[in-house]
Write a protein that holds these residues in place. Sequence first.
Motif, PDB file in Angstrom:
ATOM      1  N   VAL A   1       0.862  -1.195   0.000  1.00  0.00           N
ATOM      2  CA  VAL A   1       0.000   0.000   0.000  1.00  0.00           C
ATOM      3  C   VAL A   1       0.892   1.236   0.000  1.00  0.00           C
ATOM      4  CG1 VAL A   1      -1.780   1.259   1.296  1.00  0.00           C
ATOM      5  CG2 VAL A   1      -1.750  -1.251   1.312  1.00  0.00           C
ATOM      6  N   SER A   2       0.559   2.207  -0.830  1.00  0.00           N
ATOM      7  CA  SER A   2       1.313   3.462  -0.857  1.00  0.00           C
ATOM      8  C   SER A   2       0.370   4.645  -0.701  1.00  0.00           C
ATOM      9  CB  SER A   2       2.055   3.624  -2.182  1.00  0.00           C
ATOM     10  OG  SER A   2       3.309   3.025  -2.132  1.00  0.00           O
ATOM     11  N   ASN A   3       0.791   5.625   0.070  1.00  0.00           N
ATOM     12  CA  ASN A   3       0.089   6.909   0.111  1.00  0.00           C
ATOM     13  C   ASN A   3       0.758   7.811  -0.916  1.00  0.00           C
ATOM     14  OD1 ASN A   3      -1.651   6.385   2.452  1.00  0.00           O
ATOM     15  ND2 ASN A   3       0.264   6.295   3.589  1.00  0.00           N
ATOM     16  N   LEU A   4       0.013   8.227  -1.928  1.00  0.00           N
ATOM     17  CA  LEU A   4       0.563   9.108  -2.965  1.00  0.00           C
ATOM     18  C   LEU A   4      -0.168  10.445  -2.916  1.00  0.00           C
ATOM     19  CD1 LEU A   4       0.858   6.604  -5.968  1.00  0.00           C
ATOM     20  CD2 LEU A   4       2.687   7.400  -4.470  1.00  0.00           C
ATOM     21  N   LEU A   5       0.593  11.525  -2.703  1.00  0.00           N
ATOM     22  CA  LEU A   5       0.029  12.869  -2.567  1.00  0.00           C
ATOM     23  C   LEU A   5       0.584  13.750  -3.683  1.00  0.00           C
ATOM     24  CD1 LEU A   5       0.592  13.164   1.297  1.00  0.00           C
ATOM     25  CD2 LEU A   5      -1.529  12.489   0.143  1.00  0.00           C
ATOM     26  N   ALA A   6      -0.308  14.416  -4.420  1.00  0.00           N
ATOM     27  CA  ALA A   6       0.111  15.220  -5.572  1.00  0.00           C
ATOM     28  C   ALA A   6       0.722  16.541  -5.119  1.00  0.00           C
ATOM     29  CB  ALA A   6      -1.082  15.476  -6.481  1.00  0.00           C
ATOM     30  N   GLY A   7       1.727  17.010  -5.884  1.00  0.00           N
ATOM     31  CA  GLY A   7       2.357  18.289  -5.559  1.00  0.00           C
ATOM     32  C   GLY A   7       3.282  18.759  -6.665  1.00  0.00           C
ATOM     33  N   VAL A   8       4.029  19.841  -6.366  1.00  0.00           N
ATOM     34  CA  VAL A   8       4.967  20.435  -7.324  1.00  0.00           C
ATOM     35  C   VAL A   8       6.309  20.619  -6.626  1.00  0.00           C
ATOM     36  CG1 VAL A   8       5.439  22.473  -8.766  1.00  0.00           C
ATOM     37  CG2 VAL A   8       3.103  21.684  -8.479  1.00  0.00           C
ATOM     38  N   VAL A   9       7.385  20.326  -7.332  1.00  0.00           N
ATOM     39  CA  VAL A   9       8.730  20.517  -6.771  1.00  0.00           C
ATOM     40  C   VAL A   9       8.946  22.005  -6.484  1.00  0.00           C
ATOM     41  CG1 VAL A   9      11.197  20.319  -7.240  1.00  0.00           C
ATOM     42  CG2 VAL A   9       9.651  18.479  -7.937  1.00  0.00           C
TER      43      VAL A   9
ATOM     44  N   GLY B   1      11.856  23.096  -4.592  1.00  0.00           N
ATOM     45  CA  GLY B   1      13.263  23.317  -4.238  1.00  0.00           C
ATOM     46  C   GLY B   1      14.022  22.027  -4.446  1.00  0.00           C
ATOM     47  N   GLU B   2      15.338  22.027  -4.114  1.00  0.00           N
ATOM     48  CA  GLU B   2      16.108  20.815  -4.417  1.00  0.00           C
ATOM     49  C   GLU B   2      15.768  19.642  -3.510  1.00  0.00           C
ATOM     50  OE1 GLU B   2      20.287  21.612  -2.073  1.00  0.00           O
ATOM     51  OE2 GLU B   2      20.079  22.337  -4.136  1.00  0.00           O
ATOM     52  N   ASP B   3      15.117  19.908  -2.362  1.00  0.00           N
ATOM     53  CA  ASP B   3      14.707  18.788  -1.502  1.00  0.00           C
ATOM     54  C   ASP B   3      13.309  19.005  -0.927  1.00  0.00           C
ATOM     55  OD1 ASP B   3      15.156  20.844   0.256  1.00  0.00           O
ATOM     56  OD2 ASP B   3      16.204  19.613   1.754  1.00  0.00           O
ATOM     57  N   ARG B   4      12.475  19.795  -1.655  1.00  0.00           N
ATOM     58  CA  ARG B   4      11.145  20.120  -1.131  1.00  0.00           C
ATOM     59  C   ARG B   4      10.073  20.003  -2.214  1.00  0.00           C
ATOM     60  NH1 ARG B   4      13.518  24.555  -0.061  1.00  0.00           N
ATOM     61  NH2 ARG B   4      11.868  25.922  -0.859  1.00  0.00           N
ATOM     62  N   VAL B   5       8.894  19.543  -1.795  1.00  0.00           N
ATOM     63  CA  VAL B   5       7.728  19.516  -2.686  1.00  0.00           C
ATOM     64  C   VAL B   5       6.585  20.219  -1.969  1.00  0.00           C
ATOM     65  CG1 VAL B   5       5.958  18.016  -3.729  1.00  0.00           C
ATOM     66  CG2 VAL B   5       8.378  17.392  -3.903  1.00  0.00           C
ATOM     67  N   ARG B   6       5.884  21.095  -2.712  1.00  0.00           N
ATOM     68  CA  ARG B   6       4.697  21.755  -2.160  1.00  0.00           C
ATOM     69  C   ARG B   6       3.481  20.941  -2.593  1.00  0.00           C
ATOM     70  NH1 ARG B   6       5.298  26.277  -4.336  1.00  0.00           N
ATOM     71  NH2 ARG B   6       6.563  27.195  -2.679  1.00  0.00           N
ATOM     72  N   LEU B   7       2.815  20.328  -1.610  1.00  0.00           N
ATOM     73  CA  LEU B   7       1.616  19.546  -1.908  1.00  0.00           C
ATOM     74  C   LEU B   7       0.500  20.465  -2.377  1.00  0.00           C
ATOM     75  CD1 LEU B   7       1.651  17.079   1.139  1.00  0.00           C
ATOM     76  CD2 LEU B   7       2.639  16.756  -1.139  1.00  0.00           C
ATOM     77  N   ASP B   8      -0.542  19.905  -2.987  1.00  0.00           N
ATOM     78  CA  ASP B   8      -1.604  20.725  -3.576  1.00  0.00           C
ATOM     79  C   ASP B   8      -2.367  21.559  -2.551  1.00  0.00           C
ATOM     80  OD1 ASP B   8      -0.857  19.825  -6.016  1.00  0.00           O
ATOM     81  OD2 ASP B   8      -2.602  18.542  -6.382  1.00  0.00           O
ATOM     82  N   ASP B   9      -2.284  21.190  -1.237  1.00  0.00           N
ATOM     83  CA  ASP B   9      -2.959  22.003  -0.216  1.00  0.00           C
ATOM     84  C   ASP B   9      -2.045  23.108   0.311  1.00  0.00           C
ATOM     85  OD1 ASP B   9      -1.186  20.299   1.182  1.00  0.00           O
ATOM     86  OD2 ASP B   9      -2.323  20.616   3.024  1.00  0.00           O
ATOM     87  N   GLY B  10      -0.787  23.181  -0.216  1.00  0.00           N
ATOM     88  CA  GLY B  10       0.149  24.221   0.222  1.00  0.00           C
ATOM     89  C   GLY B  10       1.183  23.741   1.220  1.00  0.00           C
ATOM     90  N   THR B  11       0.988  22.581   1.830  1.00  0.00           N
ATOM     91  CA  THR B  11       1.964  22.031   2.794  1.00  0.00           C
ATOM     92  C   THR B  11       3.255  21.677   2.066  1.00  0.00           C
ATOM     93  OG1 THR B  11       0.147  21.034   4.039  1.00  0.00           O
ATOM     94  CG2 THR B  11       2.370  20.210   4.503  1.00  0.00           C
TER      95      THR B  11
END
Length: 299
Positions: A191-199, A201-211
Amino acid sequence: LRMLGGFEEPSEGTIYLGEHDVTGLPPYRRDVNTVFQSYALFPHLSIFENVAFGLRRKGVGRAELRTRVGDALELVDLAGYGERRPRQLSGGQAQRVALARALVNNPRVLLLDEPLGALDLKLRKQMQLELKRIQHEVGITFVHVTHDQEEAMTMADQIGVMNRGRIEQLGAPTDLYERPASAFVAGFLGVSNLLAGVVAGEDRVRLDDGTEVRLPLGGRSGRVAVGVRPEKVRLGAGAGNELPGTVTETAYVGVATQVIVTTPAGIVTVFAQNTESGAVPPAAGSHVTLSWSPESTFV
Protein backbone atom coordinates in the motif's frame (compact mmCIF):
# COMPACT_ATOMS: atom_id res chain seq x y z
CA LEU A 1 7.14 -17.90 -19.71
CA ARG A 2 5.83 -19.34 -22.97
CA MET A 3 8.43 -17.35 -24.91
CA LEU A 4 11.24 -18.48 -22.58
CA GLY A 5 10.07 -22.09 -22.91
CA GLY A 6 9.89 -21.89 -26.70
CA PHE A 7 6.10 -22.23 -27.05
CA GLU A 8 5.65 -18.70 -28.42
CA GLU A 9 7.76 -16.75 -30.93
CA PRO A 10 8.65 -13.22 -29.73
CA SER A 11 7.49 -10.54 -32.19
CA GLU A 12 10.78 -8.71 -31.60
CA GLY A 13 13.87 -8.96 -29.42
CA THR A 14 16.15 -11.89 -28.55
CA ILE A 15 16.12 -14.54 -25.82
CA TYR A 16 19.49 -15.58 -24.40
CA LEU A 17 20.04 -18.59 -22.15
CA GLY A 18 23.41 -17.72 -20.61
CA GLU A 19 25.55 -16.77 -23.65
CA HIS A 20 23.40 -18.68 -26.17
CA ASP A 21 20.74 -17.14 -28.42
CA VAL A 22 17.81 -19.59 -28.19
CA THR A 23 15.17 -17.41 -29.88
CA GLY A 24 14.52 -19.79 -32.80
CA LEU A 25 15.04 -23.09 -30.98
CA PRO A 26 12.10 -25.47 -30.35
CA PRO A 27 11.24 -26.29 -26.69
CA TYR A 28 12.97 -29.71 -26.66
CA ARG A 29 16.29 -28.09 -27.66
CA ARG A 30 16.22 -25.53 -24.84
CA ASP A 31 17.76 -26.38 -21.49
CA VAL A 32 14.59 -25.28 -19.69
CA ASN A 33 11.91 -27.06 -17.63
CA THR A 34 8.50 -25.82 -16.47
CA VAL A 35 6.49 -26.40 -13.29
CA PHE A 36 2.83 -25.80 -14.16
CA GLN A 37 0.14 -24.34 -11.91
CA SER A 38 -1.88 -27.57 -12.31
CA TYR A 39 1.25 -29.73 -11.61
CA ALA A 40 0.32 -31.91 -14.68
CA LEU A 41 1.43 -35.18 -13.06
CA PHE A 42 0.73 -38.45 -14.89
CA PRO A 43 -2.00 -40.12 -12.75
CA HIS A 44 -1.24 -43.67 -14.02
CA LEU A 45 2.47 -43.50 -13.09
CA SER A 46 4.06 -43.85 -9.65
CA ILE A 47 5.84 -40.87 -8.12
CA PHE A 48 9.18 -42.49 -9.03
CA GLU A 49 8.12 -42.89 -12.69
CA ASN A 50 6.71 -39.36 -12.83
CA VAL A 51 10.08 -37.97 -11.77
CA ALA A 52 12.01 -40.43 -14.01
CA PHE A 53 9.94 -39.62 -17.12
CA GLY A 54 12.30 -37.05 -18.64
CA LEU A 55 15.40 -39.12 -17.87
CA ARG A 56 13.89 -42.22 -19.56
CA ARG A 57 13.15 -40.12 -22.65
CA LYS A 58 16.83 -39.10 -22.72
CA GLY A 59 17.95 -42.73 -22.42
CA VAL A 60 19.71 -42.35 -19.06
CA GLY A 61 21.05 -45.70 -17.71
CA ARG A 62 19.16 -47.59 -14.99
CA ALA A 63 21.70 -47.07 -12.15
CA GLU A 64 22.15 -43.34 -12.84
CA LEU A 65 18.38 -42.88 -13.26
CA ARG A 66 17.67 -44.49 -9.86
CA THR A 67 20.33 -42.29 -8.17
CA ARG A 68 19.13 -39.04 -9.77
CA VAL A 69 15.45 -39.70 -9.04
CA GLY A 70 16.31 -40.59 -5.43
CA ASP A 71 18.35 -37.38 -5.08
CA ALA A 72 15.54 -35.27 -6.57
CA LEU A 73 12.92 -36.75 -4.22
CA GLU A 74 15.24 -36.21 -1.26
CA LEU A 75 15.79 -32.59 -2.29
CA VAL A 76 12.03 -31.94 -2.07
CA ASP A 77 11.62 -33.97 1.17
CA LEU A 78 9.76 -36.86 -0.47
CA ALA A 79 12.27 -39.69 0.00
CA GLY A 80 10.30 -42.93 0.44
CA TYR A 81 7.28 -41.72 -1.57
CA GLY A 82 8.42 -43.30 -4.88
CA GLU A 83 5.82 -46.09 -4.98
CA ARG A 84 2.79 -43.89 -4.32
CA ARG A 85 0.45 -42.54 -6.99
CA PRO A 86 -0.40 -38.83 -7.46
CA ARG A 87 -3.96 -39.35 -6.10
CA GLN A 88 -2.46 -40.42 -2.74
CA LEU A 89 -0.69 -37.08 -2.28
CA SER A 90 -1.75 -33.76 -0.76
CA GLY A 91 -1.58 -30.59 -2.86
CA GLY A 92 1.74 -29.59 -1.31
CA GLN A 93 3.27 -33.02 -1.97
CA ALA A 94 2.04 -33.03 -5.60
CA GLN A 95 3.67 -29.64 -6.02
CA ARG A 96 6.97 -31.05 -4.74
CA VAL A 97 6.78 -34.00 -7.18
CA ALA A 98 6.26 -31.57 -10.08
CA LEU A 99 9.31 -29.68 -8.84
CA ALA A 100 11.43 -32.84 -8.53
CA ARG A 101 10.38 -33.93 -12.05
CA ALA A 102 11.60 -30.63 -13.47
CA LEU A 103 14.82 -30.44 -11.42
CA VAL A 104 15.95 -34.03 -12.10
CA ASN A 105 16.88 -32.95 -15.67
CA ASN A 106 19.36 -30.35 -14.32
CA PRO A 107 17.96 -27.50 -16.48
CA ARG A 108 19.79 -24.17 -16.82
CA VAL A 109 16.53 -22.38 -16.00
CA LEU A 110 13.38 -23.50 -14.19
CA LEU A 111 10.13 -21.76 -15.18
CA LEU A 112 7.46 -21.64 -12.46
CA ASP A 113 3.92 -20.73 -13.49
CA GLU A 114 2.13 -19.66 -10.29
CA PRO A 115 3.18 -22.96 -8.69
CA LEU A 116 1.72 -22.15 -5.25
CA GLY A 117 -1.63 -20.78 -6.44
CA ALA A 118 -3.63 -23.91 -5.55
CA LEU A 119 -2.30 -24.22 -1.99
CA ASP A 120 -3.90 -22.86 1.20
CA LEU A 121 -2.28 -19.84 2.87
CA LYS A 122 -0.27 -21.67 5.55
CA LEU A 123 1.12 -24.23 3.11
CA ARG A 124 1.86 -21.52 0.55
CA LYS A 125 3.97 -19.59 3.08
CA GLN A 126 5.81 -22.80 3.98
CA MET A 127 6.45 -23.67 0.30
CA GLN A 128 7.73 -20.16 -0.45
CA LEU A 129 10.60 -20.68 1.97
CA GLU A 130 11.04 -24.28 0.77
CA LEU A 131 11.36 -23.16 -2.87
CA LYS A 132 13.85 -20.49 -1.87
CA ARG A 133 15.93 -23.13 -0.02
CA ILE A 134 15.85 -25.48 -3.03
CA GLN A 135 16.86 -22.68 -5.40
CA HIS A 136 19.86 -21.82 -3.21
CA GLU A 137 20.77 -25.50 -2.93
CA VAL A 138 20.67 -26.33 -6.66
CA GLY A 139 21.96 -22.89 -7.70
CA ILE A 140 20.01 -22.55 -10.97
CA THR A 141 17.88 -19.62 -12.11
CA PHE A 142 14.19 -19.80 -11.22
CA VAL A 143 11.83 -17.55 -13.20
CA HIS A 144 8.71 -17.39 -11.05
CA VAL A 145 5.49 -15.77 -12.26
CA THR A 146 3.09 -14.76 -9.50
CA HIS A 147 0.27 -12.30 -8.91
CA ASP A 148 0.93 -12.43 -5.16
CA GLN A 149 3.11 -9.43 -4.36
CA GLU A 150 4.09 -10.73 -0.93
CA GLU A 151 5.20 -14.01 -2.51
CA ALA A 152 7.44 -12.13 -4.94
CA MET A 153 8.93 -10.07 -2.10
CA THR A 154 9.55 -13.19 0.04
CA MET A 155 11.19 -15.31 -2.65
CA ALA A 156 12.89 -13.14 -5.23
CA ASP A 157 16.44 -11.84 -5.53
CA GLN A 158 15.17 -9.66 -8.38
CA ILE A 159 11.60 -8.61 -9.23
CA GLY A 160 10.37 -7.29 -12.56
CA VAL A 161 7.00 -5.52 -12.24
CA MET A 162 5.19 -5.66 -15.58
CA ASN A 163 2.41 -3.34 -16.70
CA ARG A 164 0.71 -3.89 -20.07
CA GLY A 165 3.58 -6.06 -21.29
CA ARG A 166 6.38 -3.65 -20.35
CA ILE A 167 8.74 -3.89 -17.38
CA GLU A 168 8.16 -0.75 -15.29
CA GLN A 169 10.95 -1.53 -12.81
CA LEU A 170 13.49 -4.29 -12.31
CA GLY A 171 15.49 -4.65 -9.11
CA ALA A 172 15.83 -6.09 -5.62
CA PRO A 173 12.61 -6.26 -3.52
CA THR A 174 13.91 -3.57 -1.13
CA ASP A 175 14.63 -1.17 -4.04
CA LEU A 176 11.16 -1.63 -5.53
CA TYR A 177 9.45 -1.24 -2.16
CA GLU A 178 11.50 1.65 -0.75
CA ARG A 179 12.14 3.51 -4.05
CA PRO A 180 9.44 2.65 -6.60
CA ALA A 181 10.10 4.24 -10.01
CA SER A 182 6.44 4.86 -10.89
CA ALA A 183 3.02 5.21 -9.29
CA PHE A 184 2.10 1.79 -10.74
CA VAL A 185 5.00 0.04 -8.97
CA ALA A 186 4.29 1.97 -5.74
CA GLY A 187 0.66 0.84 -5.78
CA PHE A 188 1.40 -2.71 -6.93
CA LEU A 189 3.88 -3.69 -4.22
CA GLY A 190 2.07 -3.05 -0.95
CA VAL A 191 0.00 0.00 0.00
CA SER A 192 1.31 3.46 -0.86
CA ASN A 193 0.09 6.91 0.11
CA LEU A 194 0.56 9.11 -2.96
CA LEU A 195 0.03 12.87 -2.57
CA ALA A 196 0.11 15.22 -5.57
CA GLY A 197 2.36 18.29 -5.56
CA VAL A 198 4.97 20.43 -7.32
CA VAL A 199 8.73 20.52 -6.77
CA ALA A 200 9.51 23.70 -4.81
CA GLY A 201 13.26 23.32 -4.24
CA GLU A 202 16.11 20.81 -4.42
CA ASP A 203 14.71 18.79 -1.50
CA ARG A 204 11.15 20.12 -1.13
CA VAL A 205 7.73 19.52 -2.69
CA ARG A 206 4.70 21.75 -2.16
CA LEU A 207 1.62 19.55 -1.91
CA ASP A 208 -1.60 20.73 -3.58
CA ASP A 209 -2.96 22.00 -0.22
CA GLY A 210 0.15 24.22 0.22
CA THR A 211 1.96 22.03 2.79
CA GLU A 212 5.68 21.64 2.09
CA VAL A 213 7.39 18.30 2.66
CA ARG A 214 11.10 17.48 2.52
CA LEU A 215 12.45 14.42 0.72
CA PRO A 216 15.35 13.21 -1.49
CA LEU A 217 14.24 14.37 -4.96
CA GLY A 218 16.97 12.90 -7.13
CA GLY A 219 16.80 15.79 -9.60
CA ARG A 220 13.04 15.57 -10.30
CA SER A 221 11.13 18.74 -11.23
CA GLY A 222 7.59 19.87 -12.07
CA ARG A 223 4.45 17.93 -11.05
CA VAL A 224 5.16 14.83 -8.95
CA ALA A 225 3.48 12.35 -6.64
CA VAL A 226 5.01 12.18 -3.17
CA GLY A 227 4.83 8.72 -1.63
CA VAL A 228 5.16 7.27 1.86
CA ARG A 229 4.38 3.73 3.04
CA PRO A 230 1.66 3.37 5.75
CA GLU A 231 4.00 1.73 8.29
CA LYS A 232 6.41 4.71 8.01
CA VAL A 233 3.74 7.23 9.07
CA ARG A 234 3.17 7.81 12.77
CA LEU A 235 0.22 9.26 14.66
CA GLY A 236 1.71 12.33 16.31
CA ALA A 237 4.10 15.15 15.44
CA GLY A 238 7.87 15.26 15.47
CA ALA A 239 9.13 12.98 12.65
CA GLY A 240 9.98 15.73 10.12
CA ASN A 241 7.15 16.00 7.59
CA GLU A 242 3.73 16.77 9.12
CA LEU A 243 0.09 16.81 7.98
CA PRO A 244 -3.04 17.51 10.05
CA GLY A 245 -6.08 15.33 9.46
CA THR A 246 -9.23 13.66 10.75
CA VAL A 247 -9.59 9.92 11.40
CA THR A 248 -12.40 8.47 9.23
CA GLU A 249 -12.00 4.74 9.91
CA THR A 250 -9.94 2.20 11.87
CA ALA A 251 -9.50 -1.56 11.38
CA TYR A 252 -7.64 -3.97 13.65
CA VAL A 253 -5.56 -6.39 11.53
CA GLY A 254 -3.53 -8.15 14.27
CA VAL A 255 0.05 -7.00 13.83
CA ALA A 256 -1.13 -3.41 13.24
CA THR A 257 -4.21 -1.20 13.32
CA GLN A 258 -5.06 0.38 9.98
CA VAL A 259 -6.08 4.01 10.44
CA ILE A 260 -7.58 5.97 7.52
CA VAL A 261 -7.01 9.73 7.86
CA THR A 262 -8.49 12.45 5.65
CA THR A 263 -6.03 15.34 5.23
CA PRO A 264 -6.19 18.51 3.11
CA ALA A 265 -3.62 16.89 0.76
CA GLY A 266 -5.58 13.64 0.35
CA ILE A 267 -6.47 10.42 2.17
CA VAL A 268 -3.59 8.80 4.08
CA THR A 269 -3.47 5.22 5.38
CA VAL A 270 -1.44 4.57 8.54
CA PHE A 271 -0.40 1.15 9.89
CA ALA A 272 -0.02 1.81 13.63
CA GLN A 273 2.00 -1.17 14.96
CA ASN A 274 0.33 -2.97 17.87
CA THR A 275 3.48 -3.19 19.95
CA GLU A 276 1.77 -2.53 23.29
CA SER A 277 -1.08 -4.67 24.56
CA GLY A 278 -4.33 -2.81 25.15
CA ALA A 279 -3.32 0.34 23.21
CA VAL A 280 -6.45 2.06 21.87
CA PRO A 281 -6.32 3.67 18.38
CA PRO A 282 -7.85 7.14 17.90
CA ALA A 283 -11.62 7.01 17.31
CA ALA A 284 -13.30 8.06 14.06
CA GLY A 285 -13.72 11.84 14.03
CA SER A 286 -10.54 12.49 16.08
CA HIS A 287 -8.20 15.25 14.90
CA VAL A 288 -4.62 13.99 14.57
CA THR A 289 -1.25 15.11 13.28
CA LEU A 290 0.58 12.67 11.02
CA SER A 291 4.36 12.77 10.68
CA TRP A 292 7.06 10.82 8.85
CA SER A 293 10.76 11.29 8.11
CA PRO A 294 12.05 12.83 4.86
CA GLU A 295 14.24 9.72 4.31
CA SER A 296 11.11 7.52 4.26
CA THR A 297 9.59 9.61 1.45
CA PHE A 298 9.88 8.79 -2.27
CA VAL A 299 8.77 10.68 -5.36
